[in-house]
Write a protein that holds these residues in place. Structure first.
Motif, mmCIF file in Angstrom:
data_model
loop_
_atom_site.group_PDB
_atom_site.id
_atom_site.type_symbol
_atom_site.label_atom_id
_atom_site.label_comp_id
_atom_site.label_asym_id
_atom_site.label_seq_id
_atom_site.Cartn_x
_atom_site.Cartn_y
_atom_site.Cartn_z
ATOM 1 N N ILE A 95 0.348 -1.108 0.299
ATOM 2 C CA ILE A 95 0.347 -0.227 0.137
ATOM 3 C C ILE A 95 0.775 1.246 -0.128
ATOM 4 N N LYS A 96 1.780 1.549 0.714
ATOM 5 C CA LYS A 96 3.352 2.355 0.571
ATOM 6 C C LYS A 96 3.558 3.295 -0.321
ATOM 7 N N LYS A 97 3.667 2.396 -1.098
ATOM 8 C CA LYS A 97 4.300 1.513 -2.460
ATOM 9 C C LYS A 97 3.315 2.583 -3.731
ATOM 10 N N LEU A 98 2.274 1.707 -3.209
ATOM 11 C CA LEU A 98 1.244 2.740 -4.093
ATOM 12 C C LEU A 98 0.925 3.389 -3.900
ATOM 13 N N LYS A 99 0.919 4.261 -3.193
ATOM 14 C CA LYS A 99 0.857 5.142 -2.806
ATOM 15 C C LYS A 99 1.856 6.349 -3.433
ATOM 16 N N GLU A 100 2.718 5.940 -3.022
ATOM 17 C CA GLU A 100 4.684 6.697 -3.206
ATOM 18 C C GLU A 100 4.434 6.348 -4.474
ATOM 19 N N ASP A 101 4.876 5.104 -5.182
ATOM 20 C CA ASP A 101 5.444 5.071 -6.185
ATOM 21 C C ASP A 101 4.490 5.816 -7.557
ATOM 22 N N TYR A 102 3.411 4.941 -7.611
ATOM 23 C CA TYR A 102 2.240 4.796 -8.180
ATOM 24 C C TYR A 102 1.713 6.241 -8.199
ATOM 25 N N HIS A 103 1.317 6.694 -6.711
ATOM 26 C CA HIS A 103 0.497 7.574 -6.545
ATOM 27 C C HIS A 103 -0.938 7.449 -7.125
ATOM 28 N N ASP A 126 3.041 -1.900 13.120
ATOM 29 C CA ASP A 126 3.221 -1.687 11.816
ATOM 30 C C ASP A 126 2.725 -0.500 10.622
ATOM 31 N N VAL A 127 1.770 -0.337 10.951
ATOM 32 C CA VAL A 127 1.272 0.949 9.609
ATOM 33 C C VAL A 127 1.148 2.397 10.492
ATOM 34 N N ILE A 128 1.479 2.775 11.653
ATOM 35 C CA ILE A 128 1.933 4.065 11.929
ATOM 36 C C ILE A 128 3.672 4.431 11.575
ATOM 37 N N ASN A 129 4.426 3.415 11.822
ATOM 38 C CA ASN A 129 5.795 2.535 11.577
ATOM 39 C C ASN A 129 6.369 2.971 10.036
ATOM 40 N N LEU A 130 4.784 2.450 9.075
ATOM 41 C CA LEU A 130 4.921 3.630 7.651
ATOM 42 C C LEU A 130 4.764 4.357 7.331
ATOM 43 N N ASN A 131 4.800 5.330 8.394
ATOM 44 C CA ASN A 131 4.238 6.888 8.215
ATOM 45 C C ASN A 131 2.722 7.298 6.909
ATOM 46 N N LEU A 132 2.044 5.790 7.533
ATOM 47 C CA LEU A 132 0.387 5.627 7.155
ATOM 48 C C LEU A 132 0.267 5.787 8.384
ATOM 49 N N ASP A 133 -1.321 6.528 7.785
ATOM 50 C CA ASP A 133 -2.392 7.026 8.539
ATOM 51 C C ASP A 133 -3.904 5.798 8.405
ATOM 52 N N LEU A 134 -4.585 5.600 10.155
ATOM 53 C CA LEU A 134 -4.279 4.604 10.358
ATOM 54 C C LEU A 134 -6.352 4.642 9.942
ATOM 55 N N ASP A 142 -5.712 5.636 5.702
ATOM 56 C CA ASP A 142 -4.965 5.214 4.778
ATOM 57 C C ASP A 142 -5.715 3.689 5.330
ATOM 58 N N ILE A 143 -5.520 3.087 6.265
ATOM 59 C CA ILE A 143 -6.185 2.264 6.303
ATOM 60 C C ILE A 143 -7.147 1.862 7.439
ATOM 61 N N ILE A 144 -7.417 1.073 7.139
ATOM 62 C CA ILE A 144 -8.876 1.204 8.393
ATOM 63 C C ILE A 144 -9.371 -0.087 8.589
ATOM 64 N N PHE A 145 -9.068 -0.187 10.738
ATOM 65 C CA PHE A 145 -9.099 -1.527 10.505
ATOM 66 C C PHE A 145 -10.606 -1.448 11.162
ATOM 67 N N THR A 146 -11.455 -2.486 10.911
ATOM 68 C CA THR A 146 -12.716 -2.394 11.378
ATOM 69 C C THR A 146 -13.169 -3.072 12.661
ATOM 70 N N GLN A 165 -4.088 6.848 -5.364
ATOM 71 C CA GLN A 165 -5.186 7.519 -3.181
ATOM 72 C C GLN A 165 -5.508 6.541 -2.775
ATOM 73 N N VAL A 166 -5.108 4.910 -2.450
ATOM 74 C CA VAL A 166 -5.892 4.305 -2.235
ATOM 75 C C VAL A 166 -6.297 4.084 -0.989
ATOM 76 N N LYS A 167 -7.966 3.538 -0.176
ATOM 77 C CA LYS A 167 -8.195 3.033 0.856
ATOM 78 C C LYS A 167 -8.112 1.297 1.354
ATOM 79 N N LEU A 168 -7.116 0.547 2.129
ATOM 80 C CA LEU A 168 -7.485 -0.378 2.828
ATOM 81 C C LEU A 168 -8.121 -0.453 3.376
ATOM 82 N N LEU A 169 -8.924 -1.549 3.528
ATOM 83 C CA LEU A 169 -10.255 -1.680 4.977
ATOM 84 C C LEU A 169 -9.742 -3.189 4.835
ATOM 85 N N ILE A 170 -9.412 -3.182 6.935
ATOM 86 C CA ILE A 170 -8.834 -4.812 7.708
ATOM 87 C C ILE A 170 -10.170 -5.357 7.700
#
Length: 388
Positions: free
Chosen positions: A226-234, A254-262, A265-269, A236-241
């Motif tokens: 997901i981080k690569k999708l955002k940074e390398d491919y630009h 792990d998400v926070i350590n990758l500088n992604l927003d909980l 960017d990545i949502i835990f349901t 604006q995806v959302k990942l639903l867990i």
């Protein structure tokens, strides 16, 4: 016919083994057979999803460790059945079934459904390895029939040597899905609002257990993709867990350590009951299963996603890779490779027409091949052959 199914877990507990057992016994009961499920009562909160005409016997274990348990009373409780099906792995209770068959009662026919290999790291992995060396082959030898979700998986599994020497014992019987329950729908507006999503958002979905027993689901690989999708491919995806378990806090870190927003960017349901899952599948554009080893043998969630007309990106693992048709209903990704996973996800997000074609073909494949009623008839036919 009096039939017993023995399983280490059972709904409402999440997980493929319990779900498979639930649907199999439901179909057997619908065909008019007396079915009893034996499963552990791990604690006071343990429940069992009720099915008409199916008796679920929750047994308090003499000993338990994680999903291993000693259901000692099975030694005498199994005598009344014509067919006993053990959903493997079920550590410690597989010994009890062996004793019941070998030493106390040779009348019932023993069917083993071999769901998956068990792989763990560290000291726990060593314990499982030693236990398997002693007991797994004993259980398989005494079985009258061994069922597998795919021959591709068993031919590459920890028991492949036993398989090639005893092919006559094995039969392939895939899983199914309720295609009337899991089906395409419009995006649920309440869920979009709940998770601060927009209808036009590119949404990737993962569904699975987030506990230690499901360590192999590959979420850290997915987060990096997901981080690569955002940074390398630009993108604006959302990942639903979707899923619950004792590893959620670790994954969130792990998400926070990758500088992604909980939240963005990545949502835990958290855990979602099965009855609500179709709405979650239908929120997504792509479903992903990035498992990292052969503890993942099939992936029932793939059938659920495909029934909702979602193309899937899955790890190129034995068994799992047979559920989808590469570049027809989804894409195969290199195992434990976040770069390749990102590329496969990006391909589906960019190529809208191809994604829609895959979605339609995924639904068609489900309607043609994966049906629980067909599984029920298949089981009965195999049982009858054993008894005759």
């Amino acid at each position: 016919m009096k039939i017993a199914h023995i399983t280490c877990v059972y709904p409402p507990y999440g997980g493929g083994i319990g779900k498979a057992c639930y649907h199999q016994v439901k179909e057997l009961a619908n065909l008019g057979h007396k079915v009893t499920v034996f499963t552990p009562r791990y604690d006071k909160t343990t429940q069992a999803l009720e099915i008409s005409k199916v008796k679920v016997n929750l047994i308090k274990p003499l000993f338990k460790f994680r999903k291993a348990a000693v259901l000692f009373s099975l030694i005498w409780k199994l005598k009344e059945f014509d067919v006993v099906q053990l959903h493997y792995p079920f550590f410690l209770t597989d010994k009890i079934v062996w004793l019941a068959k070998k030493l106390f009662n040779k009348k019932f026919k023993l069917v083993v459904y071999y769901h998956m290999d068990v792989k763990n790291k560290g000291w726990l992995g060593k314990i499982y390895q030693i236990y398997n060396l002693v007991w797994r082959q004993r259980v398989l030898k005494i079985a009258d029939l061994i069922l597998v979700s795919s021959l591709d998986y068993i031919q590459n599994s920890q028991v492949k040597d036993f398989y090639f020497k005893n092919k006559n014992k094995f039969r392939e019987l895939a899983f199914g899905v309720d295609a009337e329950f899991f089906k395409p729908k419009f995006k649920n507006q309440k869920l979009l609002k709940k998770y601060n999503l927009k209808p036009e958002d590119e949404i990737i979905l993962f569904v699975g257990g987030l506990d230690k027993a499901h360590y192999f689901k590959g979420l850290p690989v997915l987060f990096r993709a997901i981080k690569k999708l955002k940074e390398d491919y630009h993108r604006q995806v959302k990942l639903l867990i979707v899923g619950g378990g004792d590893l959620i806090q670790k994954y969130q870190q792990d998400v926070i350590n990758l500088n992604l927003d909980l939240n963005r960017d990545i949502i835990f349901t958290g855990y979602i009951q099965d009855r609500y899952l179709p709405n979650y599948y239908n929120l997504s554009d792509v479903f992903v299963l990035p498992s990292i080893d052969q503890s993942e043998a099939f992936g029932l969630v793939l059938l659920e996603a495909m029934a909702c007309a979602k193309p899937c990106v899955v790890s190129n693992l034995p068994g799992v890779r047979k559920v989808i048709d590469d570049y027809q209903t989804g894409l195969l990704s290199k195992i434990n490779n976040s770069q390749d996973l990102a590329q496969k996800l990006e391909f589906l997000l960019v190529h809208n027409i191809k994604r829609q074609e895959m979605a339609q073909q995924a639904r068609q494949l489900i309607e043609k091949k994966y049906n629980w009623t067909r599984v029920g008839y298949g089981l009965i036919e195999l049982y009858q052959k054993l008894l005759s």
